[in-house]
Design an enzyme around this catalytic site. Structure first.
Site, PDB file in Angstrom:
ATOM      1  N   LEU A 169      51.455 -16.335  16.740  1.00  0.00           N
ATOM      2  CA  LEU A 169      52.171 -15.414  17.638  1.00  0.00           C
ATOM      3  C   LEU A 169      51.547 -14.021  17.646  1.00  0.00           C
ATOM      4  N   THR A 223      35.186 -23.090  26.475  1.00  0.00           N
ATOM      5  CA  THR A 223      35.102 -22.408  27.763  1.00  0.00           C
ATOM      6  C   THR A 223      33.718 -22.556  28.387  1.00  0.00           C
ATOM      7  N   ASP A 224      33.657 -22.422  29.696  1.00  0.00           N
ATOM      8  CA  ASP A 224      32.347 -22.450  30.377  1.00  0.00           C
ATOM      9  C   ASP A 224      31.529 -21.192  30.058  1.00  0.00           C
ATOM     10  N   GLU A 225      32.191 -20.158  29.504  1.00  0.00           N
ATOM     11  CA  GLU A 225      31.482 -18.893  29.279  1.00  0.00           C
ATOM     12  C   GLU A 225      30.386 -19.028  28.224  1.00  0.00           C
ATOM     13  N   THR A 269      39.020 -15.064  14.174  1.00  0.00           N
ATOM     14  CA  THR A 269      39.898 -16.140  14.675  1.00  0.00           C
ATOM     15  C   THR A 269      39.084 -17.297  15.246  1.00  0.00           C
ATOM     16  N   TYR A 289      33.290 -12.455  23.063  1.00  0.00           N
ATOM     17  CA  TYR A 289      34.210 -13.594  23.194  1.00  0.00           C
ATOM     18  C   TYR A 289      33.430 -14.902  23.296  1.00  0.00           C
ATOM     19  N   ARG A 296      32.827  -3.831  33.837  1.00  0.00           N
ATOM     20  CA  ARG A 296      32.892  -4.338  32.456  1.00  0.00           C
ATOM     21  C   ARG A 296      31.474  -4.341  31.880  1.00  0.00           C
ATOM     22  N   SER A 299      41.233 -14.621  23.356  1.00  0.00           N
ATOM     23  CA  SER A 299      40.710 -15.177  24.607  1.00  0.00           C
ATOM     24  C   SER A 299      40.298 -14.158  25.679  1.00  0.00           C
ATOM     25  N   ALA A 349      44.006 -22.430  19.777  1.00  0.00           N
ATOM     26  CA  ALA A 349      44.238 -21.062  19.291  1.00  0.00           C
ATOM     27  C   ALA A 349      42.938 -20.274  19.292  1.00  0.00           C
ATOM     28  N   LYS A 406      33.125 -18.152  20.774  1.00  0.00           N
ATOM     29  CA  LYS A 406      33.479 -19.520  21.202  1.00  0.00           C
ATOM     30  C   LYS A 406      32.271 -20.445  21.031  1.00  0.00           C
ATOM     31  N   ASP A 410      50.999 -21.691  15.600  1.00  0.00           N
ATOM     32  CA  ASP A 410      50.591 -20.485  16.338  1.00  0.00           C
ATOM     33  C   ASP A 410      51.015 -19.274  15.517  1.00  0.00           C
ATOM     34  N   ALA A 417      30.339 -15.512  22.625  1.00  0.00           N
ATOM     35  CA  ALA A 417      29.497 -15.768  21.445  1.00  0.00           C
ATOM     36  C   ALA A 417      30.328 -16.407  20.331  1.00  0.00           C
ATOM     37  N   ARG A 474      34.032 -16.418  39.940  1.00  0.00           N
ATOM     38  CA  ARG A 474      34.665 -17.287  38.951  1.00  0.00           C
ATOM     39  C   ARG A 474      35.114 -18.565  39.663  1.00  0.00           C
TER      40      ARG A 474
HETATM   41  P1  NAD Z   1      45.901 -17.113  25.089  1.00  0.00           P
HETATM   42  O1  NAD Z   1      45.264 -15.854  24.596  1.00  0.00           O
HETATM   43  O2  NAD Z   1      46.886 -17.056  26.203  1.00  0.00           O
HETATM   44  O3  NAD Z   1      46.644 -17.839  23.869  1.00  0.00           O
HETATM   45  C1  NAD Z   1      46.080 -17.946  22.600  1.00  0.00           C
HETATM   46  C2  NAD Z   1      47.159 -18.434  21.635  1.00  0.00           C
HETATM   47  O4  NAD Z   1      46.550 -18.572  20.338  1.00  0.00           O
HETATM   48  C3  NAD Z   1      48.326 -17.463  21.484  1.00  0.00           C
HETATM   49  O5  NAD Z   1      49.545 -18.161  21.469  1.00  0.00           O
HETATM   50  C4  NAD Z   1      48.075 -16.804  20.133  1.00  0.00           C
HETATM   51  O6  NAD Z   1      49.260 -16.396  19.474  1.00  0.00           O
HETATM   52  C5  NAD Z   1      47.378 -17.930  19.381  1.00  0.00           C
HETATM   53  N1  NAD Z   1      46.511 -17.415  18.312  1.00  0.00           N
HETATM   54  C6  NAD Z   1      45.568 -16.439  18.402  1.00  0.00           C
HETATM   55  N2  NAD Z   1      45.007 -16.230  17.206  1.00  0.00           N
HETATM   56  C7  NAD Z   1      45.589 -17.094  16.341  1.00  0.00           C
HETATM   57  C8  NAD Z   1      45.417 -17.378  14.956  1.00  0.00           C
HETATM   58  N3  NAD Z   1      44.542 -16.690  14.217  1.00  0.00           N
HETATM   59  N4  NAD Z   1      46.178 -18.350  14.392  1.00  0.00           N
HETATM   60  C9  NAD Z   1      47.062 -19.038  15.134  1.00  0.00           C
HETATM   61  N5  NAD Z   1      47.279 -18.814  16.445  1.00  0.00           N
HETATM   62  C10 NAD Z   1      46.545 -17.848  17.038  1.00  0.00           C
HETATM   63  O7  NAD Z   1      44.695 -18.081  25.423  1.00  0.00           O
HETATM   64  P2  NAD Z   1      44.542 -19.189  26.576  1.00  0.00           P
HETATM   65  O8  NAD Z   1      44.085 -18.541  27.819  1.00  0.00           O
HETATM   66  O9  NAD Z   1      45.752 -20.030  26.580  1.00  0.00           O
HETATM   67  O10 NAD Z   1      43.313 -20.024  25.979  1.00  0.00           O
HETATM   68  C11 NAD Z   1      43.532 -21.118  25.102  1.00  0.00           C
HETATM   69  C12 NAD Z   1      42.197 -21.723  24.730  1.00  0.00           C
HETATM   70  O11 NAD Z   1      41.524 -22.173  25.900  1.00  0.00           O
HETATM   71  C13 NAD Z   1      41.240 -20.757  24.040  1.00  0.00           C
HETATM   72  O12 NAD Z   1      40.546 -21.449  23.032  1.00  0.00           O
HETATM   73  C14 NAD Z   1      40.282 -20.325  25.148  1.00  0.00           C
HETATM   74  O13 NAD Z   1      39.027 -19.978  24.626  1.00  0.00           O
HETATM   75  C15 NAD Z   1      40.234 -21.594  25.983  1.00  0.00           C
HETATM   76  N6  NAD Z   1      39.940 -21.393  27.424  1.00  0.00           N
HETATM   77  C16 NAD Z   1      40.673 -20.514  28.160  1.00  0.00           C
HETATM   78  C17 NAD Z   1      40.411 -20.386  29.524  1.00  0.00           C
HETATM   79  C18 NAD Z   1      41.231 -19.449  30.390  1.00  0.00           C
HETATM   80  O14 NAD Z   1      40.907 -19.287  31.568  1.00  0.00           O
HETATM   81  N7  NAD Z   1      42.295 -18.856  29.906  1.00  0.00           N
HETATM   82  C19 NAD Z   1      39.392 -21.136  30.116  1.00  0.00           C
HETATM   83  C20 NAD Z   1      38.666 -22.023  29.313  1.00  0.00           C
HETATM   84  C21 NAD Z   1      38.953 -22.149  27.970  1.00  0.00           C
HETATM   85  P1  TYD Z   2      39.437 -12.280  33.515  1.00  0.00           P
HETATM   86  O1  TYD Z   2      40.726 -12.757  34.080  1.00  0.00           O
HETATM   87  O2  TYD Z   2      39.453 -11.256  32.434  1.00  0.00           O
HETATM   88  O3  TYD Z   2      38.631 -13.594  33.048  1.00  0.00           O
HETATM   89  P2  TYD Z   2      37.076 -13.755  32.552  1.00  0.00           P
HETATM   90  O4  TYD Z   2      36.526 -12.428  32.239  1.00  0.00           O
HETATM   91  O5  TYD Z   2      37.218 -14.600  31.340  1.00  0.00           O
HETATM   92  O6  TYD Z   2      36.381 -14.455  33.683  1.00  0.00           O
HETATM   93  O7  TYD Z   2      38.559 -11.700  34.698  1.00  0.00           O
HETATM   94  C1  TYD Z   2      38.231 -12.464  35.837  1.00  0.00           C
HETATM   95  C2  TYD Z   2      37.298 -11.633  36.681  1.00  0.00           C
HETATM   96  O8  TYD Z   2      38.000 -10.487  37.178  1.00  0.00           O
HETATM   97  C3  TYD Z   2      36.110 -11.086  35.911  1.00  0.00           C
HETATM   98  O9  TYD Z   2      34.950 -11.101  36.753  1.00  0.00           O
HETATM   99  C4  TYD Z   2      36.496  -9.653  35.587  1.00  0.00           C
HETATM  100  C5  TYD Z   2      37.373  -9.258  36.782  1.00  0.00           C
HETATM  101  N1  TYD Z   2      38.451  -8.282  36.486  1.00  0.00           N
HETATM  102  C6  TYD Z   2      38.586  -7.133  37.255  1.00  0.00           C
HETATM  103  O10 TYD Z   2      37.820  -6.913  38.221  1.00  0.00           O
HETATM  104  N2  TYD Z   2      39.576  -6.248  36.949  1.00  0.00           N
HETATM  105  C7  TYD Z   2      40.441  -6.452  35.922  1.00  0.00           C
HETATM  106  O11 TYD Z   2      41.335  -5.595  35.658  1.00  0.00           O
HETATM  107  C8  TYD Z   2      40.299  -7.641  35.137  1.00  0.00           C
HETATM  108  C9  TYD Z   2      41.226  -7.919  33.982  1.00  0.00           C
HETATM  109  C10 TYD Z   2      39.298  -8.543  35.462  1.00  0.00           C
END
Ligand code: NAD
Ligand code: TYD
Length: 349
Positions: free
Chosen positions: A36, A131-133, A101, A156, A287, A86, A83, A160, A34, A158, A220
């Site tokens: 960081l 991700t489902d996105e 990244t 994001y 957004r 996100s 990584a 992924k 990672d 695109a 969501r």
């Molecule tokens: P996050 O942003 O919390 O964590 C990302 C981690 O990757 C961090 O520790 C960061 O330091 C590390 N990182 C970023 N760029 C890096 C690089 N260039 N080299 C090495 N490390 C790097 O993300 P998350 O929410 O834990 O998501 C993790 C994965 O799951 C991602 O691939 C995301 O697309 C996927 N995902 C997330 C969600 C969600 O709801 N959070 C849902 C579906 C899929």
């Molecule tokens: P988010 O947690 O950013 O996840 P994602 O965009 O990947 O689904 O947002 C979840 C939903 O909440 C999304 O529809 C955007 C909305 N949202 C707000 O309304 N206000 C906020 O400040 C944030 C961060 C998200």
């Protein structure tokens, strides 16, 4: 002995995956790579940081030399790649960082796996977390299935989607053993407070406005993060090579309904009069390109591999809020840093 490289293990989902694997599989060596970024936090991993089967390496997945080094030094035979950059809002202000990244980083890892494993793909696996996105945005009806055509709409998603295409291209062109999962929105402990749920919990605690984008009617599908980590464990060990599995909770909420649940639970936890936190709700500019609805059909994962979410949402959200209330120093340390600058820019305050 298996040597497993987990990328992004200091982030939100990654830390739960690392903790699960380190504790459940003492015979595996877990190497967490990672760089960081603002989202990576080693504090998320204190409970396993001294485990004999755990190693941390600070490196960027785009750095070919360092990626080569980790594969050679630890004789990696499995990769769980999380990584990524996100957060959708950040991808709107900084798309290049997301392409770098999410696309170039994934390609760097794929290519090193191909080079390191070229003579023998037996018992090797490159598991890409997506991700489902990538499927785009749904109307009122229907679900994302594994064969739903890709239609990403934010920088994001695109990036992924592009990384998913590279993973499949390495399978098709070089025979790399891969598996991909596409998961819905996660929630739970250790999530960086730029995402909806931890941001709103923190703002309620500090009596700050709750910035709801648009009319709050976007939908969501929320999954508890430990259930996602369990699904990753199941797919890593039993997923069919080359396949894709959708992961989701069949748990759809409009943002505004979800926010009202958080407000209600927080009023109770903070001993505030019912309705106090809801008064903090503030509708703000939507957004750009805000996806309307995500909903995952995870039937394949249930039928083929027997995975199901373990938690009902009401239980999961209580657990989540309790964690943030019990770990206020974790939150305070994060929001006192660079995040203050981000918050000012994003919300003009
Ligand atoms: P996050 O942003 O919390 O964590 C990302 C981690 O990757 C961090 O520790 C960061 O330091 C590390 N990182 C970023 N760029 C890096 C690089 N260039 N080299 C090495 N490390 C790097 O993300 P998350 O929410 O834990 O998501 C993790 C994965 O799951 C991602 O691939 C995301 O697309 C996927 N995902 C997330 C969600 C969600 O709801 N959070 C849902 C579906 C899929
Ligand atoms: P988010 O947690 O950013 O996840 P994602 O965009 O990947 O689904 O947002 C979840 C939903 O909440 C999304 O529809 C955007 C909305 N949202 C707000 O309304 N206000 C906020 O400040 C944030 C961060 C998200």
């Amino acid at each position: 002995m298996k040597n497993i490289l987990i990328t992004g293990g200091a982030g939100f989902i990654g830390c739960h995956v690392v903790k699960l694997f380190v504790k459940k599989y003492p015979n595996y060596n877990i190497i967490n790579l990672d760089s960081l970024t603002y989202a990576g936090n080693l504090e998320n991993l204190t409970e396993i940081e001294n485990a004999p089967n755990y190693t941390f390496m600070k490196a960027d997945i785009c750095d070919r030399e360092r990626v080569k080094e980790v594969f050679e030094k630890y004789d990696i035979d499995g990769v769980i790649h999380l990584a990524a950059e996100s957060h959708v809002d950040r991808s709107i202000t900084n798309p290049f960082e997301f392409a770098q990244t999410n696309i170039m980083g994934t390609l760097t890892l794929l290519n090193q796996a191909k080079i390191s494993w070229k003579d023998n793909y037996t018992d090797k696996l490159f598991y890409h977390i997506s991700t489902d996105e990538v499927y785009g945005s749904l109307g009122a009806e229907g679900f994302f299935l594994e064969d739903t055509p890709y239609d990403p709409k934010s920088p994001y998603s695109a990036a992924k989607a592009s990384s998913d295409h590279f993973v499949r291209a390495y399978k098709n062109t070089f025979g790399l053993p891969i598996v991909i999962t596409n998961c819905s929105n996660n929630y739970g402990p250790n999530q960086f407070p730029e995402k909806l749920i931890p941001l709103f919990i923190n703002n309620i605690r500090n009596n700050k406005p709750l910035p709801v984008y648009g009319e709050g009617l976007n939908i969501r599908d929320w999954l508890y993060v430990e259930d996602h980590a369990r699904a990753i464990d199941v797919v890593f060990h039993n997923g069919k090579l080359g396949d894709t599995y959708n992961i989701g909770g069949f748990n759809e909420w409009t943002n505004i309904d979800l926010i009202k649940v958080i407000c209600k639970v927080m009023d109770k936890k903070l001993g505030r009069t019912k309705g106090t936190s809801e008064q903090l709700i503030t509708y703000v500019t939507d957004r750009a390109g805000h996806d309307m609805r995500y909903a995952i059909d995870s039937t394949k994962l249930k039928e083929e591999l027997g995975w199901e979410p373990s938690l009902q949402f009401e239980e999961g959200i209580e657990k989540t809020i309790d964690w943030y209330m019990d770990n206020q120093e974790w939150m305070d340390r994060i929001v006192s840093g660079d995040y203050q600058e981000y918050y000012k820019k994003q919300y003009n305050q």
